[in-house]
Write an enzyme that holds these catalytic residues in place. Sequence first.
Site, PDB file in Angstrom:
ATOM      1  N   GLU A 181      10.179  14.900  15.585  1.00 49.85           N
ATOM      2  CA  GLU A 181      10.601  14.997  14.102  1.00 49.85           C
ATOM      3  C   GLU A 181       9.772  15.805  13.373  1.00 49.85           C
ATOM      4  O   GLU A 181       8.497  15.864  13.593  1.00 49.85           O
ATOM      5  CB  GLU A 181      10.379  13.526  13.472  1.00 49.85           C
ATOM      6  N   GLU A 209      10.710   0.402   9.858  1.00 47.37           N
ATOM      7  CA  GLU A 209      11.691   1.779   9.739  1.00 47.37           C
ATOM      8  C   GLU A 209      10.994   2.980   9.816  1.00 47.37           C
ATOM      9  O   GLU A 209      10.072   3.478   9.147  1.00 47.37           O
ATOM     10  CB  GLU A 209      12.177   1.718   8.214  1.00 47.37           C
ATOM     11  N   LYS A 254       0.806  -1.312  -0.026  1.00 43.09           N
ATOM     12  CA  LYS A 254       0.021  -0.050  -0.078  1.00 43.09           C
ATOM     13  C   LYS A 254       0.952   1.267   0.268  1.00 43.09           C
ATOM     14  O   LYS A 254       1.450   1.516   0.985  1.00 43.09           O
ATOM     15  CB  LYS A 254      -0.769   0.220   1.205  1.00 43.09           C
ATOM     16  N   THR A 299       6.575   6.899  13.598  1.00 43.25           N
ATOM     17  CA  THR A 299       6.891   5.957  14.823  1.00 43.25           C
ATOM     18  C   THR A 299       5.331   5.696  15.479  1.00 43.25           C
ATOM     19  O   THR A 299       5.328   4.422  15.956  1.00 43.25           O
ATOM     20  CB  THR A 299       7.758   6.662  16.113  1.00 43.25           C
ATOM     21  N   GLU A 300       4.732   6.743  15.531  1.00 46.78           N
ATOM     22  CA  GLU A 300       3.071   6.382  16.299  1.00 46.78           C
ATOM     23  C   GLU A 300       2.565   5.356  15.355  1.00 46.78           C
ATOM     24  O   GLU A 300       1.907   4.513  16.256  1.00 46.78           O
ATOM     25  CB  GLU A 300       2.442   7.651  15.912  1.00 46.78           C
ATOM     26  N   GLY A 332       7.616   4.510   7.942  1.00 46.40           N
ATOM     27  CA  GLY A 332       6.697   5.511   8.302  1.00 46.40           C
ATOM     28  C   GLY A 332       6.871   6.115   9.610  1.00 46.40           C
ATOM     29  O   GLY A 332       7.859   6.068  10.311  1.00 46.40           O
ATOM     30  N   GLY A 386       3.844   2.952  13.444  1.00 46.99           N
ATOM     31  CA  GLY A 386       4.743   1.772  13.723  1.00 46.99           C
ATOM     32  C   GLY A 386       4.286   1.146  14.916  1.00 46.99           C
ATOM     33  O   GLY A 386       4.312  -0.183  14.941  1.00 46.99           O
ATOM     34  N   CYS A 398      13.787  10.601   6.844  1.00 46.41           N
ATOM     35  CA  CYS A 398      13.678  10.248   7.894  1.00 46.41           C
ATOM     36  C   CYS A 398      14.969  10.167   8.856  1.00 46.41           C
ATOM     37  O   CYS A 398      15.189  10.312  10.028  1.00 46.41           O
ATOM     38  CB  CYS A 398      13.155   8.715   8.198  1.00 46.41           C
TER      39      CYS A 398
END
Length: 786
Positions: free
Chosen positions: A393, A265, A191, A245-246, A243, A248, A299
Amino acid sequence: MTRITEILSSMDYGSAPEDTGIARDWLARHAGGFGHFIKGRFTAPADTFPVSNPATGEILAHVSQGGAEDVEAAVRAARAAQPKWAALPGHDRARHLYALARHLQQHARLLAVLETLNNGKPLRESRDVDLPLVIRHVYHHAGWAEVAAEAFPGAVPAGVCGQVIPWNFPLLMLAWKVAPALAAGNTVVLKPAEYTPLTALAFAEIAREAGLPKGVLNIVTGDGNTGAALTGHPGIDKVAFTGSTEVGRAIRRQTAGSGKGLTLELGGKSPFIVFADADLDAAVEGVVDSIWFNQGEVCCAGARILVAEAVAAPFEAALRRRMARLTVGDPLEKSTDIGAIVHPVQLERIRALVARGVAEGAVLHQGAAPAGCFYPPTLATGVEPASGLFTEEVFGPVATLTPFRTPAEAVELANNTRYGLAAAIWTENVSLALDIATQVRAGVVWVNSANVFDAAAPFGGLRESGFGREGGQEGMAGYLGLAAPRARRPEAVPPAPDALPVEGLPEVGIDRTAKLYIGGKQARPDGGYSYAVAGANGPVGLAALGSRKDIRNAVEAAQKAAAWAGQTGHARAQVLYYIAENLSARAGEFTERLRGFGAGAGAARAEVEAAIRRIFWYAAQADKISGRVPQTISGHLTLALREPLGVVGVACPLAAPLLGFVSAVLPLIAAGNRVVALPSQLHPLAATDLYQVFDTSDLPGGVVNIVTGARDALARTLAEHDDVDAMWYFGAAEGIRMVEEASAGNLKQTWAEDGAARDWAGPQGQGAAFLERATQVKTVWLPFGA
Ligand code: NDP
């Protein structure tokens, strides 16, 4: 008339916009909208949403919002295609990938222009950075397909991979995910990001043109709900996500206990460290390539510039001069340095984070940017380490600049982050560069360079930047594995330890309670409770009932023992040999202990013997854990170093109370980790008897800490603990789910398996696979040449 000297002083170029004809023609062909690419063809467009050019706001195409049924169809197609694809000889899969690489090369211009139209990145970058890397990635992995059978003997593909990618490098992230997955014999459902699906759809067409078999690659477009439907689909064997961290973290929780492989990642807030002896002009260009590359939507961007106080003023001045000359604007213009921000929502996010930074005291220095979805290159000074601008970030062209006094302070500031993706180090002193490279907590370190990538070099992070590597041998390994061992009788959840008094304990002196082992000392449990350990004929002793507080103490002791990681492999090996010898000297005692638990004489002797051999084996390995020097780009030495994970929690299996403990703990300490171990809950005394062996073997205090008690309650505390870097759990299914879910807090990596699945006495109980799990790769880039 303009004079040449005037041109040279202004360095203004005439306009040179890229011709978008080829991409426009392609878009016109799909004016009716895009469906999903499933089983080698596009479905009819349905429930479409507009996709636009962020630089102009123009709607480029209409793309379908994938629902559960679309994900279902794509997973089914991938599942049906997988056995045949995996059964192809590696050479045949390689030929498919070579063909794909060739066709991508032929369509490079279409893809570059389309990427720029959809993402807003300068054409110069999509054409000269993204596309060459994409093509290189597919070629490199065609090679892996060819040699995988020899390079990874006995390994099997994961199966069907669900891959979700972000919008910052839409095609490059696709290539990073698809190429290794296919090379390894997996099939894929991918996706792309909602904002930037177009090059993925073009890629699908190109793959079809190149003759990739139907169902091997499937693309389902849509938003985060589509992504969640894919990552949560029970038909997926492995999830690979890039993508935030949230998200992930949400995926870690969603996939907990499902048995799916997972690589993440995630975000970063990488340090860019400039020492006083650095080539400052080069370092300024490094910043341009780092945080002002791809609009800062990177990133691994060097978002936190740390500069030696002695050169902070001239460096800042040079940087601001350079920043003022960066051209922000039309991404199709070939002289543009910084293009459009991907979407107004992201622009707002950048503005909000910067405004918060200013409210917290930051002073801004900014270049110019046109009106619209653009953001000027920005340098923020006076930013406190606790400020959001230093910790969050931004994902925009915004860097902070912080002076430091000593290398130690630079390392402290660099590591003052939840993330651990990348770092750049600028100095002319190679010893200093390598010293700092070993100390920064990051998966990738660039010396005197920034944002250098290659298909052969592993890329990925640690801590809240995720786990797993993409690229090179490690990236391939993430899509391959030995078939997981299966338990004939899965491990049961042990009954809760009973702290009530027991009758019939054997006579063994005054205090019969085996204590905890924390920081190299025996410690009474915080709660003061103990529980009876059952033997073949009634209780055989008491073990301390450890609590959350004891775990916290043990983690603290393990954190303090960090010097173990810095010891040479030889020094660690000496300690391990010593442990093996001392256990050998007391083999009879340990055999009796195991017999007390009900083991027959032969079995008990064999378990002790196997434990001794295993310790010798890991002692032998301790000075042989080495990295690689992957062949990447010219003028660079690229090192793939294997580093310990840090502090690792280990929940040991119930059975084989001595051998299970040794099998899990020894590879970890051989590799330089410190351990908080939970021995077999049923028979912990085999492990607690080891205290004296450790004490007499020069094992530094805190390297191995042992907390006995209720395994799953203690494992939860370990899995939730922010100062634990990884968790190994060999237990029951419910515990696996719990540990994986609880690990999402600091995104520690986990290895969770049914404790009864392995034959701990056989070859499955030992080996390189344990040492690989006990280490992670740090990729260090060292440029050379004049
Ligand atoms: P997300 O993490 O939301 O998006 C990455 C991908 O995951 C997209 O394809 C997204 O779909 C999809 N997704 C979203 N929610 C879920 C879910 N619950 N389950 C599965 N997939 C999901 O990043 P954003 O695009 O929202 O960007 C937000 C911030 O994240 C940025 O400002 C930046 O700080 C960071 N980021 C970091 C990246 C990195 O490479 N480390 C890349 C991109 C962003 P959709 O496109 O619909 O959102």
